[in-house]
Design a protein around this motif. Structure first.
Motif, PDB file in Angstrom:
ATOM      1  N   ALA A 104      15.787 -22.378 -13.420  1.00 53.04           N
ATOM      2  CA  ALA A 104      16.449 -22.914 -12.237  1.00 53.04           C
ATOM      3  C   ALA A 104      17.129 -24.242 -12.543  1.00 53.04           C
ATOM      4  CB  ALA A 104      15.425 -23.092 -11.109  1.00 53.04           C
ATOM      5  N   ASN A 105      16.533 -25.050 -13.409  1.00 53.63           N
ATOM      6  CA  ASN A 105      17.118 -26.346 -13.744  1.00 53.63           C
ATOM      7  C   ASN A 105      18.471 -26.219 -14.429  1.00 53.63           C
ATOM      8  OD1 ASN A 105      14.930 -27.680 -12.677  1.00 53.63           O
ATOM      9  ND2 ASN A 105      13.900 -27.974 -14.646  1.00 53.63           N
ATOM     10  N   ASP A 106      18.698 -25.100 -15.104  1.00 53.44           N
ATOM     11  CA  ASP A 106      19.955 -24.915 -15.820  1.00 53.44           C
ATOM     12  C   ASP A 106      21.130 -24.678 -14.871  1.00 53.44           C
ATOM     13  OD1 ASP A 106      18.691 -25.348 -18.160  1.00 53.44           O
ATOM     14  OD2 ASP A 106      18.637 -23.261 -18.822  1.00 53.44           O
ATOM     15  N   PHE A 107      20.844 -24.522 -13.592  1.00 54.94           N
ATOM     16  CA  PHE A 107      21.918 -24.482 -12.583  1.00 54.94           C
ATOM     17  C   PHE A 107      22.722 -25.781 -12.635  1.00 54.94           C
ATOM     18  CE2 PHE A 107      23.609 -25.063  -8.290  1.00 54.94           C
ATOM     19  CZ  PHE A 107      24.123 -23.806  -7.991  1.00 54.94           C
ATOM     20  N   PHE A 108      22.086 -26.876 -13.069  1.00 57.07           N
ATOM     21  CA  PHE A 108      22.725 -28.193 -13.094  1.00 57.07           C
ATOM     22  C   PHE A 108      23.194 -28.585 -14.496  1.00 57.07           C
ATOM     23  CE2 PHE A 108      19.534 -27.977  -9.776  1.00 57.07           C
ATOM     24  CZ  PHE A 108      20.221 -28.412  -8.658  1.00 57.07           C
ATOM     25  N   LEU A 109      23.045 -27.684 -15.460  1.00 60.23           N
ATOM     26  CA  LEU A 109      23.275 -28.039 -16.854  1.00 60.23           C
ATOM     27  C   LEU A 109      24.736 -28.399 -17.135  1.00 60.23           C
ATOM     28  CD1 LEU A 109      21.476 -28.269 -19.331  1.00 60.23           C
ATOM     29  CD2 LEU A 109      22.166 -25.953 -19.971  1.00 60.23           C
ATOM     30  N   ILE A 110      25.675 -27.646 -16.583  1.00 62.88           N
ATOM     31  CA  ILE A 110      27.093 -27.922 -16.847  1.00 62.88           C
ATOM     32  C   ILE A 110      27.473 -29.301 -16.326  1.00 62.88           C
ATOM     33  CG2 ILE A 110      29.454 -27.241 -16.272  1.00 62.88           C
ATOM     34  CD1 ILE A 110      28.556 -24.361 -16.346  1.00 62.88           C
ATOM     35  N   GLY A 111      27.005 -29.642 -15.120  1.00 67.95           N
ATOM     36  CA  GLY A 111      27.302 -30.955 -14.569  1.00 67.95           C
ATOM     37  C   GLY A 111      26.720 -32.084 -15.407  1.00 67.95           C
ATOM     38  N   ILE A 112      25.523 -31.867 -15.939  1.00 65.02           N
ATOM     39  CA  ILE A 112      24.885 -32.892 -16.769  1.00 65.02           C
ATOM     40  C   ILE A 112      25.718 -33.164 -18.015  1.00 65.02           C
ATOM     41  CG2 ILE A 112      22.892 -33.373 -18.232  1.00 65.02           C
ATOM     42  CD1 ILE A 112      21.180 -31.839 -16.182  1.00 65.02           C
ATOM     43  N   TRP A 113      26.118 -32.114 -18.703  1.00 65.60           N
ATOM     44  CA  TRP A 113      26.835 -32.322 -19.955  1.00 65.60           C
ATOM     45  C   TRP A 113      28.300 -32.659 -19.740  1.00 65.60           C
ATOM     46  CZ3 TRP A 113      24.385 -33.629 -24.051  1.00 65.60           C
ATOM     47  CH2 TRP A 113      23.044 -33.285 -24.155  1.00 65.60           C
ATOM     48  N   ALA A 114      28.854 -32.284 -18.598  1.00 66.13           N
ATOM     49  CA  ALA A 114      30.207 -32.751 -18.261  1.00 66.13           C
ATOM     50  C   ALA A 114      30.204 -34.272 -18.082  1.00 66.13           C
ATOM     51  CB  ALA A 114      30.703 -32.068 -16.991  1.00 66.13           C
ATOM     52  N   SER A 115      29.136 -34.799 -17.481  1.00 71.92           N
ATOM     53  CA  SER A 115      29.002 -36.250 -17.341  1.00 71.92           C
ATOM     54  C   SER A 115      28.870 -36.921 -18.699  1.00 71.92           C
ATOM     55  CB  SER A 115      27.786 -36.586 -16.467  1.00 71.92           C
ATOM     56  OG  SER A 115      27.951 -36.093 -15.160  1.00 71.92           O
ATOM     57  N   PHE A 116      28.125 -36.288 -19.613  1.00 74.35           N
ATOM     58  CA  PHE A 116      27.973 -36.839 -20.963  1.00 74.35           C
ATOM     59  C   PHE A 116      29.327 -36.905 -21.673  1.00 74.35           C
ATOM     60  CE2 PHE A 116      27.378 -36.110 -25.522  1.00 74.35           C
ATOM     61  CZ  PHE A 116      26.604 -37.213 -25.856  1.00 74.35           C
ATOM     62  N   VAL A 117      30.095 -35.833 -21.578  1.00 71.33           N
ATOM     63  CA  VAL A 117      31.425 -35.805 -22.211  1.00 71.33           C
ATOM     64  C   VAL A 117      32.321 -36.880 -21.605  1.00 71.33           C
ATOM     65  CG1 VAL A 117      33.520 -34.437 -22.526  1.00 71.33           C
ATOM     66  CG2 VAL A 117      31.281 -33.378 -22.863  1.00 71.33           C
ATOM     67  N   GLY A 118      32.285 -37.018 -20.268  1.00 76.59           N
ATOM     68  CA  GLY A 118      33.091 -38.049 -19.620  1.00 76.59           C
ATOM     69  C   GLY A 118      32.717 -39.442 -20.091  1.00 76.59           C
ATOM     70  N   ALA A 119      31.408 -39.690 -20.266  1.00 82.00           N
ATOM     71  CA  ALA A 119      30.953 -40.998 -20.739  1.00 82.00           C
ATOM     72  C   ALA A 119      31.436 -41.260 -22.159  1.00 82.00           C
ATOM     73  CB  ALA A 119      29.428 -41.076 -20.672  1.00 82.00           C
ATOM     74  N   VAL A 120      31.370 -40.249 -23.018  1.00 82.48           N
ATOM     75  CA  VAL A 120      31.810 -40.424 -24.407  1.00 82.48           C
ATOM     76  C   VAL A 120      33.312 -40.686 -24.469  1.00 82.48           C
ATOM     77  CG1 VAL A 120      32.115 -39.242 -26.617  1.00 82.48           C
ATOM     78  CG2 VAL A 120      29.945 -39.054 -25.393  1.00 82.48           C
ATOM     79  N   VAL A 121      34.091 -39.931 -23.716  1.00 84.44           N
ATOM     80  CA  VAL A 121      35.553 -40.086 -23.736  1.00 84.44           C
ATOM     81  C   VAL A 121      35.956 -41.482 -23.265  1.00 84.44           C
ATOM     82  CG1 VAL A 121      37.707 -39.313 -22.667  1.00 84.44           C
ATOM     83  CG2 VAL A 121      36.057 -37.637 -23.511  1.00 84.44           C
ATOM     84  N   THR A 122      35.373 -41.938 -22.156  1.00 85.32           N
ATOM     85  CA  THR A 122      35.735 -43.262 -21.642  1.00 85.32           C
ATOM     86  C   THR A 122      35.270 -44.363 -22.600  1.00 85.32           C
ATOM     87  OG1 THR A 122      33.732 -43.160 -20.257  1.00 85.32           O
ATOM     88  CG2 THR A 122      35.835 -42.627 -19.208  1.00 85.32           C
ATOM     89  N   LEU A 123      34.092 -44.201 -23.207  1.00 83.21           N
ATOM     90  CA  LEU A 123      33.598 -45.202 -24.153  1.00 83.21           C
ATOM     91  C   LEU A 123      34.511 -45.297 -25.370  1.00 83.21           C
ATOM     92  CD1 LEU A 123      31.493 -47.215 -25.127  1.00 83.21           C
ATOM     93  CD2 LEU A 123      30.165 -45.286 -26.031  1.00 83.21           C
ATOM     94  N   VAL A 124      34.886 -44.157 -25.927  1.00 80.24           N
ATOM     95  CA  VAL A 124      35.766 -44.153 -27.100  1.00 80.24           C
ATOM     96  C   VAL A 124      37.099 -44.802 -26.768  1.00 80.24           C
ATOM     97  CG1 VAL A 124      37.065 -42.669 -28.681  1.00 80.24           C
ATOM     98  CG2 VAL A 124      34.662 -42.173 -28.203  1.00 80.24           C
ATOM     99  N   SER A 125      37.646 -44.501 -25.588  1.00 81.21           N
ATOM    100  CA  SER A 125      38.933 -45.087 -25.211  1.00 81.21           C
ATOM    101  C   SER A 125      38.849 -46.606 -25.114  1.00 81.21           C
ATOM    102  CB  SER A 125      39.429 -44.485 -23.890  1.00 81.21           C
ATOM    103  OG  SER A 125      38.725 -45.012 -22.776  1.00 81.21           O
ATOM    104  N   LEU A 126      37.705 -47.127 -24.699  1.00 88.05           N
ATOM    105  CA  LEU A 126      37.523 -48.582 -24.648  1.00 88.05           C
ATOM    106  C   LEU A 126      37.392 -49.161 -26.050  1.00 88.05           C
ATOM    107  CD1 LEU A 126      35.061 -48.914 -21.620  1.00 88.05           C
ATOM    108  CD2 LEU A 126      37.430 -49.740 -21.712  1.00 88.05           C
ATOM    109  N   VAL A 127      36.642 -48.493 -26.919  1.00 85.30           N
ATOM    110  CA  VAL A 127      36.417 -48.987 -28.272  1.00 85.30           C
ATOM    111  C   VAL A 127      37.731 -49.073 -29.056  1.00 85.30           C
ATOM    112  CG1 VAL A 127      35.343 -48.449 -30.492  1.00 85.30           C
ATOM    113  CG2 VAL A 127      34.018 -48.230 -28.387  1.00 85.30           C
ATOM    114  N   VAL A 128      38.613 -48.077 -28.880  1.00 89.30           N
ATOM    115  CA  VAL A 128      39.884 -48.069 -29.615  1.00 89.30           C
ATOM    116  C   VAL A 128      40.971 -48.846 -28.884  1.00 89.30           C
ATOM    117  CG1 VAL A 128      39.324 -45.866 -30.706  1.00 89.30           C
ATOM    118  CG2 VAL A 128      40.660 -45.881 -28.584  1.00 89.30           C
TER     119      VAL A 128
END
Length: 228
Positions: A104-128
């Motif tokens: 049942a918890n995996d119902f939220f899995l896509i949203g969790i990892w979409a947030s992770f990807v968004g955090a990585v993309v925004t962080l990288v854009s700041l670093v560069v």
């Protein structure tokens, strides 16, 4: 005179340059608004409320049925098909992942990892030193604006992109912690609390950065020209 013309016309106190009304409205629509929060929350609440008492497949069916009913209601209210029914697709995909893994918890899995990807993309854009919101603003305005050479504009987009980073990272940390704690109810609550409220706060900073860059770097067509 159109609404957009009025938004870009200088007032009596001097020239004024603002983001086009349709762009600002698009950002508001992207945040979803209170009504959008309700639309996105109902299927999740239905799933979390049903899953302790019925089979996982039935709980998934409850969520999809709720999303479908909301989509039909939104179309009845005059919304376009893709806007109204997009939530049905998202819930169906989330339900498919949950059904495939049997959790049942995996119902939220896509949203969790979409947030992770968004955090990585925004962080990288700041670093560069190419903050994401500045890249988007520049693309919207023709792709050839010297926004990175203008310190106040670059600083504004640093802050706006950092706000998005906090939003994405906050969602990921809270939801991942609840996922590891095996709290389906907690995930449903977090999905609501870290959804629209965080998006709305980040959108305020993004709109401010967009307006700041526009006022500094785009000449008001109504302003007097040099040598005129």
């Amino acid at each position: 005179m159109t609404v957009q013309d009025r938004a870009e016309t200088p007032d009596h106190d001097g020239p004024r340059t603002e983001e086009p009304v349709d762009l600002k409205q698009a950002m508001i629509d992207g945040a979803g608004g209170p009504r959008g929060m309700v639309y996105s929350t109902i299927p999740v609440v239905g799933f979390a409320a049903a899953v302790p008492f019925v089979a996982l497949s039935v709980a998934i069916g409850v969520a999809i049925a709720a999303a479908l009913a909301l989509g039909v209601f939104r179309m009845w209210r005059g919304e376009q098909f893709m806007s109204a029914m997009g939530g049905v697709f998202g819930v169906a995909v989330a339900g498919g992942v949950s059904a495939w893994t049997g959790s049942a918890n995996d119902f939220f899995l896509i949203g969790i990892w979409a947030s992770f990807v968004g955090a990585v993309v925004t962080l990288v854009s700041l670093v560069v030193r190419r903050p994401l919101t500045g890249m988007i603003w520049n693309s919207v305005h023709g792709g050839n604006r010297p926004w990175r050479e203008d310190r106040p504009s670059l600083t504004g987009h640093d802050l706006a992109t950092f706000a998005l980073l906090v939003m994405f990272a906050g969602r990921f940390v809270v939801r991942q912690w609840l996922y590891l704690a095996d709290s389906t109810t907690g995930l449903a609550i977090a999905d609501t609390v870290t959804g629209f409220p965080l998006t709305a706060l980040a959108a305020v900073v993004v709109v401010w950065a967009f307006r700041r860059s526009t006022k500094r770097l785009i000449k008001d067509p109504g302003a007097p020209q040099e040598g005129a």
